[in-house]
Design an enzyme around this catalytic site. Structure first.
Site, PDB file in Angstrom:
ATOM      1  N   HIS A 282     -64.281   0.222 -27.681  1.00  0.00           N
ATOM      2  CA  HIS A 282     -64.502   1.227 -26.634  1.00  0.00           C
ATOM      3  C   HIS A 282     -65.003   2.554 -27.197  1.00  0.00           C
ATOM      4  O   HIS A 282     -65.543   3.370 -26.468  1.00  0.00           O
ATOM      5  CB  HIS A 282     -63.205   1.456 -25.848  1.00  0.00           C
ATOM      6  CG  HIS A 282     -62.847   0.295 -24.972  1.00  0.00           C
ATOM      7  ND1 HIS A 282     -63.007   0.302 -23.613  1.00  0.00           N
ATOM      8  CD2 HIS A 282     -62.353  -0.933 -25.271  1.00  0.00           C
ATOM      9  CE1 HIS A 282     -62.621  -0.856 -23.095  1.00  0.00           C
ATOM     10  NE2 HIS A 282     -62.213  -1.624 -24.089  1.00  0.00           N
TER      11      HIS A 282
ATOM     12  N   ASP B 227     -68.804  10.448 -27.996  1.00  0.00           N
ATOM     13  CA  ASP B 227     -67.975   9.699 -27.044  1.00  0.00           C
ATOM     14  C   ASP B 227     -68.518   8.278 -26.943  1.00  0.00           C
ATOM     15  O   ASP B 227     -69.738   8.094 -26.893  1.00  0.00           O
ATOM     16  CB  ASP B 227     -68.077  10.369 -25.655  1.00  0.00           C
ATOM     17  CG  ASP B 227     -66.754  10.334 -24.901  1.00  0.00           C
ATOM     18  OD1 ASP B 227     -65.964   9.417 -25.149  1.00  0.00           O
ATOM     19  OD2 ASP B 227     -66.533  11.228 -24.062  1.00  0.00           O
TER      20      ASP B 227
END
Ligand code: GDG
Length: 503
Positions: A175, A387
């Site tokens: 992720h 991110d």
């Protein structure tokens, strides 16, 4: 039938650090409620329909394990799929979770090696806990299961399963970002981690950037295993398996966000927020307290905008929500102090009667409040320094049902690969550049805002979380990688032609 020839899924086993339920103690009794993240929403129907099991830590101390097991059998009856808890001791949580996961992998994989604490004890505990997860998996395993392991906490699980002589197909999804080779090589356990990832059959990343970094690390450090590109995958061939490496950008349950944004409670919350900020364009920042989110640079950019473009004063208000997280770690507490001191400096410099430039909120918002802000803010300022994806950007678009919002987005968020054409892309370190984007967003004509937002919403709607799950499982089971054109890597125009040459 050999596993490599399977064409359908019999039972799905999801493995993640945390289970998708939240426990609470009420009158000495343990109660539970379902977790609310996108992953749970997307996987729950798949698990229910196809039969499934989720393995993870309950969030409670291992001394409560018997009670947790009882509560989980109850919850399994309600959710329609089984939940099994892996008990973790205080020491394991300290070393494996707070230590290796949060003080080594999290900063390193976000390119912040100076924040890393490479303690050997952390690593040993990481191996031990990953082994524990593998043993729990083995205990639950049935013929025909597909195991899907999630995230950086559990990269060594497949290697441990192979040690236990299990050759079941196992997929992995990361992720968070995967760092470039120059940064990854700082990891004292770099060979071990790469070999661990090559114990999976399918390894999924959020973006082409992450896949490229991983493939470059393999080519640099694992020369004995050739990597080739074919049909959307890269394939790395080891002595025992062909490991497929793919890109699967995660998304949100678009329709659910849109439906909730239209709900009366959210409309009222949105109205209430703007009623108190009349004649203002609201700029929204929402982040967990984390040094990867770039909050101090963002505040400096906002200050720069107010100084250089005085027309923004008394016309623009920044609502910066910081959700408390990991506050027991010294670095996070120092970050909180830095943010609060910048907020008070900026408010001290610019506040006028009736206008406070930054509304600073340090708490977790209710879902209704969060959606109210998404729905009503004219500008979203999402500027992480790195991110994996950033779901807040996608949620903002889904909730912007009036089509009047502008998304200012960091080029280093995974989301930029998908949304770069219609967001205003910025380098989060470029304080003046972000200030100019704020001015441009503020003065953008309505028609342009509407057109950009319609395109953003259409992209998020098309590639939603259900499509993400389907695509990963299709790649895992039928070994086919469906086309997904939106993942082409975003390359800033000033990088020149050589950057991002195909790997
Ligand atoms: C990882 C990766 C990747 C936030 N504040 C509140 C609140 N939230 C919810 C948002 C959103 C979620 O938290 C945050 O999502 P992110 O994508 O930003 O990041 P993480 O889930 O922390 O972490 C990330 C993601 O995994 C998925 O693969 O995108 O890059 O780091 O859903 O809505 N929710 C409520 N109140 C808040 O104040 N209710």
């Amino acid at each position: 039938m050999h596993d490599s020839e399977r064409t359908h899924l019999e039972r799905l086993m999801i493995v993640s650090n945390r289970l998708p339920v939240v426990f609470q103690r009420e009158d000495d009794r343990l109660t539970w409620r379902s977790g609310s993240g996108g992953l749970v929403t997307a996987l729950a129907p798949v698990l229910r329909d196809r039969g499934g099991l989720w393995i993870g830590w309950s969030g409670l101390p291992s001394s409560d394990q018997d009670e947790v097991d009882d509560a989980l059998s109850e919850s399994s009856a309600a959710t329609g799929y089984e939940l099994k808890a892996v008990p973790l001791t205080e020491e394991e949580l300290e070393l494996y979770y707070h230590g290796f996961a949060n003080e080594v992998l999290w900063p390193l994989f976000h390119d912040l090696q100076s924040h890393c604490n490479f303690q050997p004890e952390y690593w040993h505990s990481y191996l031990q806990v990953n082994r524990k997860f593998a043993m729990h998996i083995k205990r639950q395993l049935q013929a025909g299961d597909y195991i899907w392991v999630h995230d950086y906490h559990l990269m060594n699980v497949a290697a441990e399963l192979r040690e236990l002589e299990l050759d079941t197909p196992v997929g992995f999804f990361l992720h968070i970002p995967f760092p470039p080779p120059d940064i990854f090589v700082k990891l004292p356990w770099r060979f071990h981690i790469l070999r661990a990832l090559l114990s999976y059959d399918l390894v999924g990343f959020q973006t082409m950037r992450d896949k490229r970094n991983f493939v470059q690390c393999l080519r640099m450090l694992m020369k004995e295993y050739p990597v080739r590109s074919t049909g959307g995958f890269h394939i790395c061939s080891t002595e025992v398996r062909d490991v497929r490496i793919g890109v699967f950008p995660i998304s949100i349950d678009y329709h659910d966000f849109e439906r909730r944004a239209r709900h009366k409670d959210v409309s009222e919350a949105a109205w209430y927020i703007h009623e108190h900020l009349q004649q203002q364009q609201i700029v929204l920042g929402i982040d967990r307290l984390d040094y990867t989110k770039g909050i101090p640079y963002r505040l400096k950019a906002f200050r720069n905008a107010l100084r250089r473009f005085p027309e923004l004063q008394e016309s623009m208000t920044l609502v910066q929500v910081v959700v408390p997280s990991r506050t027991d770690i010294a670095k996070y507490n120092a970050l909180k102090i830095e943010i609060e001191s910048l907020v008070s400096e900026i408010n001290g410099e610019f506040t006028r009667s009736g206008w406070v430039p930054i509304h600073y909120i340090f708490r977790h918002l209710t879902r209704t409040e969060l959606l109210g802000y998404y729905r009503t803010a004219e500008i979203a300022l999402i500027t992480p320094i790195k991110d994996g994806m950033n779901l807040v950007a996608k949620e903002y678009c889904a909730c912007n049902i009036e089509d009047n919002g502008v998304l200012i987005l960091s080029e280093f968020a995974g989301t930029a690969a998908q949304l770069h054409k219609h967001a205003l892309l910025v380098n989060p370190y470029d304080v003046e550049g972000v200030a100019e984007a704020l001015r441009d967003a503020f003065s953008m004509p309505y028609d342009e805002r509407a057109e950009r937002m319609r395109q953003l919403r259409s992209s998020v709607r098309r590639y939603d979380i259900y499509r993400w799950v389907e695509r990963f499982l299709e790649a895992a089971i039928s070994r086919h990688l469906a086309d997904y054109p939106v993942v082409a890597e975003y390359i800033p125009p000033d990088y020149g032609d050589d950057f991002g040459a195909s790997v």
